[in-house]
Design an enzyme around this catalytic site. Structure first.
Site, mmCIF file in Angstrom:
data_model
loop_
_atom_site.group_PDB
_atom_site.id
_atom_site.type_symbol
_atom_site.label_atom_id
_atom_site.label_comp_id
_atom_site.label_asym_id
_atom_site.label_seq_id
_atom_site.Cartn_x
_atom_site.Cartn_y
_atom_site.Cartn_z
ATOM 1 C CE LYS A 99 -4.528 -0.102 2.401
ATOM 2 N NZ LYS A 99 -5.172 0.027 3.692
HETATM 3 C C1 E4P Z 1 -8.398 0.976 3.444
HETATM 4 O O1 E4P Z 1 -7.498 0.088 3.010
HETATM 5 C C2 E4P Z 1 -8.208 1.564 4.950
HETATM 6 O O2 E4P Z 1 -7.563 0.423 5.641
HETATM 7 C C3 E4P Z 1 -9.388 1.673 5.706
HETATM 8 O O3 E4P Z 1 -10.686 1.113 4.671
HETATM 9 C C4 E4P Z 1 -9.587 2.919 6.174
HETATM 10 O O4 E4P Z 1 -11.029 2.941 6.547
HETATM 11 P P1 E4P Z 1 -11.405 4.139 7.827
HETATM 12 O O5 E4P Z 1 -11.415 5.513 7.152
HETATM 13 O O6 E4P Z 1 -12.489 3.651 8.609
HETATM 14 O O7 E4P Z 1 -10.218 4.330 8.710
#
Ligand code: E4P
Length: 220
Positions: free
Chosen positions: A83
């Site tokens: 990521k």
């Molecule tokens: C995606 O890959 C992220 O880990 C996640 O969906 C972030 O979500 P949040 O906005 O609830 O922290």
């Protein structure tokens, strides 16, 4: 649409994996920071449990640092997807990692143009954050819909992960729009599973069966 679980908690992942519907997992520094133990071991454990792509995020600000972190993360397990954040340096890193055949997930995407740039850099996945868009009063459905349509008409192979899912309605929305993946927190998975009429129906079937004097099938 494939289901990924959005957590780094092994107990939660184990529970959802047992349902037989899980195709992958996404983690981020916030989610991993909630767990105790060696983060590399946790990521390896998740990879073994899930048997599909597991996103692990880099923390460097510059592309060189991201690529170096990516090398270490990718060496943990074949299923690791790197990521990288949706920044100029993140794009540079995604482009370099694509050349090295390392899969990437460009994260923190909030617009169709950001998704286009990530795809052009060779990202395997892009992650538009629907919940965080809704939080600031933006139309997450419109953004997600634009990205899915743009990728379709332009025959872009980068996959769209609906991320920052906060409710079962977000999941329905992502599926209706044709997202490739929804990454879903365990609590939302549990809400998706349940319907009061299902529980009432099971009880009623059992009572009617017993009332008629029938024996339950012996599972042994
Ligand atoms: C995606 O890959 C992220 O880990 C996640 O969906 C972030 O979500 P949040 O906005 O609830 O922290």
């Amino acid at each position: 649409m494939d289901f990924f679980v959005d957590t780094a908690n092994m107990d939660d992942i184990r529970e959802i994996a047992r349902w037989g519907i899980l195709k992958g997992c996404t983690t981020n520094p916030t989610l991993l920071s909630r767990e105790t133990g060696d983060y590399n071991k946790i990521l390896q454990g998740i990879c073994e449990l899930v048997g599909g792509p597991v996103s692990a995020e880099v923390l460097s600000d510059d592309a060189e640092g991201m690529v170096s972190e990516a090398g270490e993360l990718a060496s943990l397990h074949d299923n690791i997807v790197i990521k990288v954040p949706m920044t100029a340096e993140g794009l540079r890193a995604a482009s370099e990692l694509a050349k090295r055949n390392i899969k990437t997930n460009v994260t923190l995407v909030f617009s169709a143009n950001q998704a286009l740039l990530a795809a052009a850099a060779g990202a395997t996945y892009v992650s538009p954050f629907v919940g965080r868009l809704d939080d600031i009063g933006h139309d997450s459905e419109a953004v997600l819909s634009d990205i899915v349509e743009i990728f379709s008409v332009n025959e872009i192979s980068t996959k769209v992960i609906a991320a920052s899912i906060r409710s079962p309605m977000h999941v329905t929305q992502a599926a209706l729009l044709g997202c490739d993946v929804a990454t879903i927190p365990p609590a939302v998975f549990r809400k998706m599973l349940k319907h009061p009429l299902t529980d009432i129906g099971i009880d009623l079937f059992k009572k009617d069966w017993e009332k008629a004097g029938k024996q339950m099938v012996d599972a042994k």
